[in-house]
Design a protein around this motif. Structure first.
Motif, mmCIF file in Angstrom:
data_model
loop_
_atom_site.group_PDB
_atom_site.id
_atom_site.type_symbol
_atom_site.label_atom_id
_atom_site.label_comp_id
_atom_site.label_asym_id
_atom_site.label_seq_id
_atom_site.Cartn_x
_atom_site.Cartn_y
_atom_site.Cartn_z
ATOM 1 N N GLY A 34 -23.187 -24.659 -16.386
ATOM 2 C CA GLY A 34 -22.687 -23.550 -16.005
ATOM 3 C C GLY A 34 -22.393 -23.608 -14.636
ATOM 4 O O GLY A 34 -22.786 -22.949 -13.580
ATOM 5 N N TYR A 35 -22.420 -24.963 -14.018
ATOM 6 C CA TYR A 35 -22.280 -25.448 -12.525
ATOM 7 C C TYR A 35 -21.209 -24.709 -11.790
ATOM 8 O O TYR A 35 -20.186 -24.743 -12.125
ATOM 9 C CB TYR A 35 -22.431 -26.829 -12.451
ATOM 10 C CG TYR A 35 -22.210 -27.154 -11.037
ATOM 11 C CD1 TYR A 35 -23.220 -27.176 -10.017
ATOM 12 C CD2 TYR A 35 -20.991 -27.662 -10.487
ATOM 13 C CE1 TYR A 35 -23.028 -27.499 -8.585
ATOM 14 C CE2 TYR A 35 -20.873 -28.251 -9.216
ATOM 15 C CZ TYR A 35 -21.846 -27.905 -8.423
ATOM 16 O OH TYR A 35 -21.790 -28.385 -7.192
ATOM 17 N N ASP A 36 -21.668 -23.733 -10.963
ATOM 18 C CA ASP A 36 -20.677 -23.016 -9.916
ATOM 19 C C ASP A 36 -21.073 -23.294 -8.456
ATOM 20 O O ASP A 36 -21.934 -22.952 -8.085
ATOM 21 C CB ASP A 36 -20.669 -21.667 -10.339
ATOM 22 C CG ASP A 36 -19.700 -20.652 -9.498
ATOM 23 O OD1 ASP A 36 -18.862 -21.470 -9.007
ATOM 24 O OD2 ASP A 36 -20.031 -19.502 -9.327
ATOM 25 N N PRO A 37 -20.221 -24.318 -7.828
ATOM 26 C CA PRO A 37 -20.493 -24.767 -6.579
ATOM 27 C C PRO A 37 -20.601 -23.459 -5.539
ATOM 28 O O PRO A 37 -21.405 -23.378 -4.708
ATOM 29 C CB PRO A 37 -19.189 -25.641 -6.130
ATOM 30 C CG PRO A 37 -18.611 -25.968 -7.308
ATOM 31 C CD PRO A 37 -19.163 -25.076 -8.210
ATOM 32 N N MET A 52 -22.392 -17.746 12.677
ATOM 33 C CA MET A 52 -20.987 -18.236 13.227
ATOM 34 C C MET A 52 -20.324 -16.852 13.920
ATOM 35 O O MET A 52 -19.620 -16.918 15.021
ATOM 36 C CB MET A 52 -20.202 -18.837 12.330
ATOM 37 C CG MET A 52 -20.678 -20.316 11.983
ATOM 38 S SD MET A 52 -19.667 -21.300 10.883
ATOM 39 C CE MET A 52 -18.299 -20.396 10.251
ATOM 40 N N ASP A 53 -20.417 -15.969 12.916
ATOM 41 C CA ASP A 53 -19.776 -14.533 13.582
ATOM 42 C C ASP A 53 -20.395 -13.990 14.836
ATOM 43 O O ASP A 53 -19.690 -13.820 15.767
ATOM 44 C CB ASP A 53 -19.964 -13.574 12.431
ATOM 45 C CG ASP A 53 -19.171 -12.325 12.780
ATOM 46 O OD1 ASP A 53 -17.784 -12.186 13.296
ATOM 47 O OD2 ASP A 53 -19.832 -10.986 12.620
ATOM 48 N N GLN A 99 -24.145 -20.079 -1.960
ATOM 49 C CA GLN A 99 -24.058 -18.533 -1.523
ATOM 50 C C GLN A 99 -24.963 -18.093 -0.646
ATOM 51 O O GLN A 99 -25.028 -17.702 0.445
ATOM 52 C CB GLN A 99 -24.047 -17.544 -2.713
ATOM 53 C CG GLN A 99 -23.803 -16.364 -2.451
ATOM 54 C CD GLN A 99 -22.103 -16.278 -2.060
ATOM 55 O OE1 GLN A 99 -21.305 -16.844 -2.755
ATOM 56 N NE2 GLN A 99 -21.704 -15.201 -1.245
ATOM 57 N N PRO A 100 -26.497 -18.366 -1.049
ATOM 58 C CA PRO A 100 -27.683 -18.062 0.005
ATOM 59 C C PRO A 100 -27.433 -18.985 1.377
ATOM 60 O O PRO A 100 -27.888 -18.402 2.171
ATOM 61 C CB PRO A 100 -28.745 -18.670 -0.732
ATOM 62 C CG PRO A 100 -28.529 -18.914 -2.069
ATOM 63 C CD PRO A 100 -27.029 -19.088 -2.154
ATOM 64 N N TYR A 101 -26.955 -20.071 1.521
ATOM 65 C CA TYR A 101 -26.779 -20.802 2.611
ATOM 66 C C TYR A 101 -25.721 -20.386 3.441
ATOM 67 O O TYR A 101 -25.542 -20.361 4.644
ATOM 68 C CB TYR A 101 -26.832 -22.424 2.330
ATOM 69 C CG TYR A 101 -27.714 -22.821 1.378
ATOM 70 C CD1 TYR A 101 -29.132 -22.962 1.636
ATOM 71 C CD2 TYR A 101 -27.720 -23.291 0.118
ATOM 72 C CE1 TYR A 101 -30.162 -23.102 0.894
ATOM 73 C CE2 TYR A 101 -28.687 -23.614 -0.677
ATOM 74 C CZ TYR A 101 -29.726 -23.847 -0.224
ATOM 75 O OH TYR A 101 -31.001 -24.046 -1.102
ATOM 76 N N LEU A 102 -24.386 -20.220 2.701
ATOM 77 C CA LEU A 102 -23.227 -19.524 3.614
ATOM 78 C C LEU A 102 -23.343 -18.444 4.078
ATOM 79 O O LEU A 102 -22.970 -18.113 5.083
ATOM 80 C CB LEU A 102 -21.951 -19.700 2.334
ATOM 81 C CG LEU A 102 -21.609 -21.055 1.971
ATOM 82 C CD1 LEU A 102 -20.552 -20.929 0.937
ATOM 83 C CD2 LEU A 102 -21.262 -21.806 3.037
ATOM 84 N N ALA A 103 -24.203 -17.424 3.525
ATOM 85 C CA ALA A 103 -24.127 -16.251 4.040
ATOM 86 C C ALA A 103 -24.821 -16.252 5.301
ATOM 87 O O ALA A 103 -24.500 -15.440 6.332
ATOM 88 C CB ALA A 103 -25.090 -15.256 3.079
ATOM 89 N N SER A 104 -26.134 -16.955 5.537
ATOM 90 C CA SER A 104 -26.564 -16.905 6.790
ATOM 91 C C SER A 104 -25.773 -17.700 7.850
ATOM 92 O O SER A 104 -25.756 -17.431 8.766
ATOM 93 C CB SER A 104 -28.097 -17.442 6.814
ATOM 94 O OG SER A 104 -28.276 -18.714 6.115
ATOM 95 N N SER A 105 -25.041 -18.760 7.359
ATOM 96 C CA SER A 105 -24.391 -19.512 8.334
ATOM 97 C C SER A 105 -23.168 -18.727 8.870
ATOM 98 O O SER A 105 -22.825 -18.752 9.882
ATOM 99 C CB SER A 105 -23.807 -20.822 7.550
ATOM 100 O OG SER A 105 -24.802 -21.594 7.215
#
Length: 99
Positions: free
Chosen positions: A56-59, A74-75, A64-70
């Motif tokens: 059930g691999y979903d990249p 950036m914002d 998600q946890p890493y992208l949210a803070s990044s």
């Protein structure tokens, strides 16, 4: 006696510097932190998650946890740059300035 002529023109000087250094040396030169251990831990964590859920691999879910803070960081940087260019403080609305 005659006074010497003074000029108020500023002469521009162009300087070109070549640096032959590694990425680690550049990071130290710029005063940036060494994030190699953090990157290795992050990659190990990602590798474990991938192996645990191969079927059930979903990249997107994996990052998600890493992208949210990044993305939040950036914002914030974009707002700071925009504020610097426009000459206003970051996080203030135009409505606030007129009040």
């Amino acid at each position: 006696m005659s006074k010497p002529k003074t000029t108020s023109a500023i002469t521009a000087m162009k300087i070109h510097i070549d640096l032959d250094i590694t990425a680690e040396e550049m990071r130290r030169l710029m005063g940036l932190p060494d994030v190699e251990a953090f990157q290795q831990q992050l990659l190990d964590d990602i590798r474990e998650r991938m192996q645990a859920g191969v079927e059930g691999y979903d990249p997107l879910k994996l990052f998600q946890p890493y992208l949210a803070s990044s993305l939040a960081g950036m914002d914030m940087m974009q707002k700071l740059f925009a504020a610097g260019v426009s000459g206003t403080r970051a996080g203030t609305d135009k409505d606030d300035e007129s009040a």
